[in-house]
Design an enzyme around this catalytic site. Structure first.
Site, PDB file in Angstrom:
ATOM      1  N   SER A 119      18.867 -34.181   5.719  1.00  0.00           N
ATOM      2  CA  SER A 119      18.964 -32.937   4.963  1.00  0.00           C
ATOM      3  C   SER A 119      17.771 -32.839   4.031  1.00  0.00           C
ATOM      4  O   SER A 119      17.466 -33.786   3.302  1.00  0.00           O
ATOM      5  CB  SER A 119      20.262 -32.902   4.157  1.00  0.00           C
ATOM      6  OG  SER A 119      20.359 -31.712   3.411  1.00  0.00           O
ATOM      7  N   HIS A 133      14.357 -25.128   3.774  1.00  0.00           N
ATOM      8  CA  HIS A 133      15.526 -25.986   4.007  1.00  0.00           C
ATOM      9  C   HIS A 133      15.525 -26.414   5.467  1.00  0.00           C
ATOM     10  O   HIS A 133      15.149 -25.641   6.358  1.00  0.00           O
ATOM     11  CB  HIS A 133      16.816 -25.218   3.696  1.00  0.00           C
ATOM     12  CG  HIS A 133      18.017 -25.735   4.436  1.00  0.00           C
ATOM     13  ND1 HIS A 133      18.464 -25.175   5.610  1.00  0.00           N
ATOM     14  CD2 HIS A 133      18.848 -26.771   4.176  1.00  0.00           C
ATOM     15  CE1 HIS A 133      19.528 -25.834   6.031  1.00  0.00           C
ATOM     16  NE2 HIS A 133      19.776 -26.808   5.178  1.00  0.00           N
TER      17      HIS A 133
END
Length: 297
Positions: A119, A133
């Site tokens: 992540s 992201h």
């Protein structure tokens, strides 16, 4: 489904760690090469790496990972690149959410799970450089397995050519898996990264998939691997192009307001945030995505 998927789990976990290492090295390289423009006279940023552990309800080991965060760099104001491999049994709330979403039978009788992934969220110093992201993950239970993840671009000052490059690079990596894959994942991202209470998207989109399982693990893993491989060539050139641009107070204000949208989305809607907190993973690692500063008007 009774297979333990031992080899597949190890392969996926190793890949997420390899991708993490590549990205961390590339981002520190961007810090080192920032020789002109705003903040170029500051010291280059470096990642602080912390080991995270998840403790099972009985006090035993339940896996963990690495939380790598850079703060106050020349290019990156705050960026986190986390990897984890966790396992154990799902609590009642997580079982209910998983069963409701995927219709998995047998969760109450055998609530074991295993999950691994990477992540990443980057909040930039320069408002002309977009925030970004990315995450990819694999999830396994004795009853099912699947992949999920994607990446999306979040500029506060949008440049059409940057958006086009980001999407074109992702499409180039996904097209070998089928001409229908990129349009479907792009549309999914547009739907997923939408903030209903603001009636707007949080950025300019990207690609996203979840609960992905065709029954062919190798084919599905190849797709999730290429989603990860698309990230650096899609994002790094945008950083190199925009990081030397001067910015105004109004530009910085626009960035802080846009970060407010990002924080709202991650705290209210993001599946990964909810799952991480409900399964007892390190809260600092789960909330790494939040910006260092934000503003609401």
């Amino acid at each position: 489904m009774s297979e333990e998927f031992t080899t597949e789990k190890a392969t996926a976990s190793a890949w997420f760690r390899e991708l993490r290492d590549r990205i961390v090295a590339a981002f520190e390289g961007l810090e080192d090469s920032h020789a002109t423009g705003p903040l170029s006279d500051a010291a280059p940023g470096r990642f602080e790496v912390t080991e995270t552990r998840r403790t099972a309800e009985d006090g035993g080991d339940a896996g963990g990972g690495l939380m790598s965060v850079m703060r106050g760099g020349r290019v990156f104001e705050k960026v986190g690149v986390n990897v984890s491999t966790v396992y154990g049994t799902l609590g009642a709330r997580a079982q209910q959410a998983m069963a409701a979403r995927k219709g998995i039978p047998g969760m109450a009788e055998d609530p074991r799970f295993w999950a691994s992934g990477i992540s990443l969220v980057a909040h930039m110093q320069n408002p002309h450089v977009p925030a970004v992201h990315m995450n990819t993950r694999m999830f396994w239970t004795p009853h099912a397995w699947w992949f999920g993840g994607g990446s999306d671009l979040n500029p506060c000052l949008e440049y059409a050519e940057d958006t086009a490059h980001f999407h074109a690079t992702q499409q180039a990596h996904l097209d070998p898996h089928g001409a229908d894959i990129y349009p479907r994942l792009k549309a999914w991202a547009d739907e997923y990264f939408y903030i209903p209470h603001r009636k707007r998207a949080r950025g300019v989109g990207g690609i996203f998939l979840d609960d992905h399982c065709t029954g062919d693990w190798a084919t599905d893993f190849a797709l999730i691997r290429d989603i990860g491989l698309a990230f650096l060539p899609a994002f790094q050139p945008l950083v190199e192009k925009r990081r030397t641009m001067d910015w105004s107070a109004a530009d910085k204000d626009a960035q802080l307001v846009h970060r407010g949208l990002y924080a709202e989305y991650n705290l209210v809607y993001d599946r990964g945030t909810k799952f991480g907190l409900e399964t007892g993973h390190d809260a600092n690692a789960v909330l790494m995505s939040l910006p260092p500063l934000a503003k609401w008007v």
